[in-house]
Scaffold this active site. Structure first.
Site, short mmCIF file in Angstrom:
data_model
loop_
_atom_site.label_atom_id
_atom_site.label_comp_id
_atom_site.label_asym_id
_atom_site.label_seq_id
_atom_site.Cartn_x
_atom_site.Cartn_y
_atom_site.Cartn_z
CD GLU A 1 -14.62 -9.23 -10.38
OE1 GLU A 1 -14.52 -8.43 -9.45
OE2 GLU A 1 -15.18 -10.34 -10.27
CG ASP B 1 -12.17 -6.29 -8.08
OD1 ASP B 1 -11.12 -6.80 -7.67
OD2 ASP B 1 -12.25 -5.73 -9.18
N GLY C 1 -30.31 -25.66 -6.90
CA GLY C 1 -30.77 -26.34 -5.70
C GLY C 1 -31.50 -27.64 -5.91
N GLY C 2 -31.54 -28.15 -7.12
CA GLY C 2 -32.19 -29.44 -7.33
C GLY C 2 -33.59 -29.31 -7.89
N1 CAO Z 1 2.74 7.35 -2.34
C1 CAO Z 1 3.77 6.79 -3.00
N2 CAO Z 1 3.70 5.63 -3.68
C2 CAO Z 1 2.51 5.00 -3.68
C3 CAO Z 1 1.39 5.52 -3.01
C4 CAO Z 1 1.54 6.75 -2.31
N3 CAO Z 1 0.54 7.31 -1.64
N4 CAO Z 1 0.37 4.67 -3.20
C5 CAO Z 1 0.81 3.67 -3.97
N5 CAO Z 1 2.12 3.86 -4.26
C6 CAO Z 1 2.99 2.99 -5.05
C7 CAO Z 1 3.13 1.60 -4.48
O1 CAO Z 1 3.99 1.61 -3.40
C8 CAO Z 1 3.66 0.84 -5.68
O2 CAO Z 1 5.05 1.10 -5.80
P1 CAO Z 1 6.16 -0.07 -6.03
O3 CAO Z 1 5.68 -0.84 -7.23
O4 CAO Z 1 7.39 0.70 -6.28
O5 CAO Z 1 6.20 -0.91 -4.83
C9 CAO Z 1 3.00 1.55 -6.83
O6 CAO Z 1 2.41 2.74 -6.29
C10 CAO Z 1 1.93 0.78 -7.57
O7 CAO Z 1 1.13 0.01 -6.70
P2 CAO Z 1 0.49 -1.35 -7.22
O8 CAO Z 1 1.56 -2.21 -7.77
O9 CAO Z 1 -0.37 -1.90 -6.17
O10 CAO Z 1 -0.45 -0.80 -8.41
P3 CAO Z 1 -0.64 -1.37 -9.89
O11 CAO Z 1 -1.51 -0.38 -10.58
O12 CAO Z 1 0.63 -1.70 -10.56
O13 CAO Z 1 -1.43 -2.74 -9.68
C11 CAO Z 1 -3.29 -4.08 -8.88
C12 CAO Z 1 -2.81 -2.71 -9.41
C13 CAO Z 1 -4.72 -3.92 -8.46
C14 CAO Z 1 -3.16 -5.15 -9.96
C15 CAO Z 1 -2.42 -4.50 -7.67
O14 CAO Z 1 -2.43 -3.46 -6.73
C16 CAO Z 1 -2.86 -5.80 -7.03
O15 CAO Z 1 -2.61 -6.90 -7.52
N6 CAO Z 1 -3.51 -5.69 -5.85
C17 CAO Z 1 -3.94 -6.83 -5.08
C18 CAO Z 1 -5.12 -7.51 -5.71
C19 CAO Z 1 -6.27 -6.58 -5.90
O16 CAO Z 1 -6.75 -5.91 -5.02
N7 CAO Z 1 -6.78 -6.59 -7.13
C20 CAO Z 1 -8.07 -5.97 -7.41
C21 CAO Z 1 -7.96 -4.68 -7.98
S1 CAO Z 1 -9.53 -4.13 -8.48
O17 CAO Z 1 -9.78 -4.89 -9.94
#
Ligand code: CAO
Length: 424
Positions: free
Chosen positions: A138, A167, A246-247
């Site tokens: 966010e 978000d 808005g001014g």
């Molecule tokens: N079964 C098996 N693996 C799964 C799964 C499932 N059902 N669901 C998720 N996974 C795995 C993913 O494949 C990923 O694996 P790899 O890293 O090996 O490819 C892993 O879980 C982690 O997923 P991720 O990288 O998306 O999660 P994270 O916690 O590391 O990151 C976030 C979170 C939000 C930073 C990232 O997902 C992101 O940048 N998303 C896009 C932007 C976004 O939506 N941000 C807002 C989030 S809300 O503040």
């Protein structure tokens, strides 16, 4: 009948941005099936826990009206189940880190092979370019999208806002892209990829500040307080405190009780069209026609004095009294409402924007219902699903697994332990 009845959504979202989008689709009547990692689920289920053992409010408030299936999408059987889901669903929504879906083996090309009618909708932090591989949350989006540099006071640091424009704002943008793609599919017969980057979503909501950036070339922005104070402008749109955008000059002013109540404030706009009413209300009738006060341009270097006088008056009234007095006079004001006041607001409860929800583990909680009202598609807010609550139901009824095939999927471990018991 609901607007999106019959539409099936493979909800591969997590945390906040994606889930807000699919929650809207669910509220509009789509069958949203949330795919979660067995035994773990969406990380928010266990974040900011207030009731031990229960799904957090963070999770419940973003995942109403959905079904939950536990599925390991990295295991071979899990991949086969996911493939069946892609065949059956109309829309797939995901907000994994860049490249995660490809690493699972479900690239956009592969998804199209499985189901050419599929609409794949993705949220990432940044669009294509040098930051495309970044993970984004966010506040990063608020900072990179222009909101933070234009929020706060001129003499203070950049500020993020409480509204989750990175978000939830991007979730809204994505939702609009999805229903638009669904509409186009009616005519083309084809699915398509819908992408929304959080930086782009925030920038879209910060559009008026880019308007001001370009207006700087024509001279200082005279509706900003700093103009009247004689403070020179720099190269970029400055932070404008609580100036209205808005001014028409506007500020946040103290109301009765401000010494102890952090939300005893009102927004107050000295709308040019009702200047005489403003003067009467704040006890300065002599300003109505006085040279230096009578017209908006003349008042620009006196805004501090004018708002100080207005505040002397607002401090004698509660924020609601200010509203009651000013509204009939067409003076635009708005009480600063606290989260507590909003939760108790009878009007918001009457329209279903604030609702009570029953949850089997955590009991009753309050949530924000659907903020968009469709006259032919009313929304009933239903509690969020427990982890894997609908795994067997979805495998059987949506994907057609039965008998040996169902037993095989369960035995593979691809759908998690608890569901073995549910199946038996
Ligand atoms: N079964 C098996 N693996 C799964 C799964 C499932 N059902 N669901 C998720 N996974 C795995 C993913 O494949 C990923 O694996 P790899 O890293 O090996 O490819 C892993 O879980 C982690 O997923 P991720 O990288 O998306 O999660 P994270 O916690 O590391 O990151 C976030 C979170 C939000 C930073 C990232 O997902 C992101 O940048 N998303 C896009 C932007 C976004 O939506 N941000 C807002 C989030 S809300 O503040």
């Amino acid at each position: 009948m609901k607007a999106l009845e019959g539409v099936k959504v493979l909800d591969f979202t997590h945390v906040q941005s994606g889930p807000t989008c699919t929650q809207l689709l669910a509220w509009f009547g789509a069958d949203v099936i949330k795919v979660e990692r067995p035994g773990v689920g969406d990380a928010t289920r266990k974040q900011l826990v207030d009731v031990p053992g229960a799904d957090s409010l963070y999770f419940t408030m973003l995942n109403h009206n959905k079904r939950s299936i536990e599925l390991n999408s990295k295991n071979e059987t899990g991949k086969a189940v996911l493939t069946r889901m892609i065949e059956e669903c109309d829309i797939m929504v995901e907000n994994f880190a860049p490249g995660a879906l490809d690493r699972m083996g479900f690239s956009w090309e592969r998804i199209q092979e499985i189901n050419p009618k599929m609409i794949l909708a993705s949220i990432k932090g940044f669009g294509p370019g040098k930051y495309e591989d970044c993970k984004v949350y966010e506040n990063v989006a608020q900072c990179a999208g222009g909101s933070a540099s234009t929020t706060g006071f001129r003499d203070g640091p950049p500020m993020v806002t409480g509204a989750q424009i990175g978000d939830s704002g991007t979730g809204l943008h994505l939702c609009l892209g999805i229903v638009t793609a669904l509409y186009q599919r009616e005519k083309s017969g084809r699915g398509q990829k819908v992408s929304a980057a959080m930086q782009d979503g925030v920038l879209n909501l910060t559009r008026v500040k880019l308007r001001d950036q370009q207006r700087l070339a024509a001279g200082p922005l005279n509706e900003y307080s700093q103009f009247g104070e004689g403070v020179p402008f720099g190269e970029a749109t400055p932070r404008a405190g609580n100036d209205s955008g808005g001014g028409q000059p506007g500020r946040i002013l103290k109301c009765k009780g401000w010494e102890t109540d952090p939300d005893a404030y009102t927004y107050f706009i000295t709308q040019a069209a009702v200047w005489k009413n403003v003067c009467d209300v704040i006890g300065k009738p002599e300003w109505k026609e006085a040279p230096g006060y009578a017209t908006p341009p003349e008042r620009l270097d006196k805004l501090n004095e004018i708002f100080e006088a207005a505040e002397e008056w607002t401090k004698t009234k509660t924020k609601f009294e200010v509203m009651d007095i000013c509204n009939p006079l067409n003076i635009p004001v708005g009480p600063i409402l606290s989260t507590k006041e909003l939760m108790e607001d009878e009007g918001l409860r009457a329209t279903g924007t604030i609702v009570d929800v029953e949850h089997p583990v955590r009991g009753t909680y309050v949530t924000v219902g659907c903020p968009i009202k469709l006259s032919d598609s009313p929304v009933d807010v239903e509690r969020s699903p427990l982890l894997g609550e609908h795994t067997i139901e979805v495998l059987r009824d949506v994907l057609g697994y039965d008998g040996d095939a169902l037993a095989e999927v369960i035995a593979s471990g691809a759908v998690g332990e608890p569901n073995k018991a549910a199946a038996e």
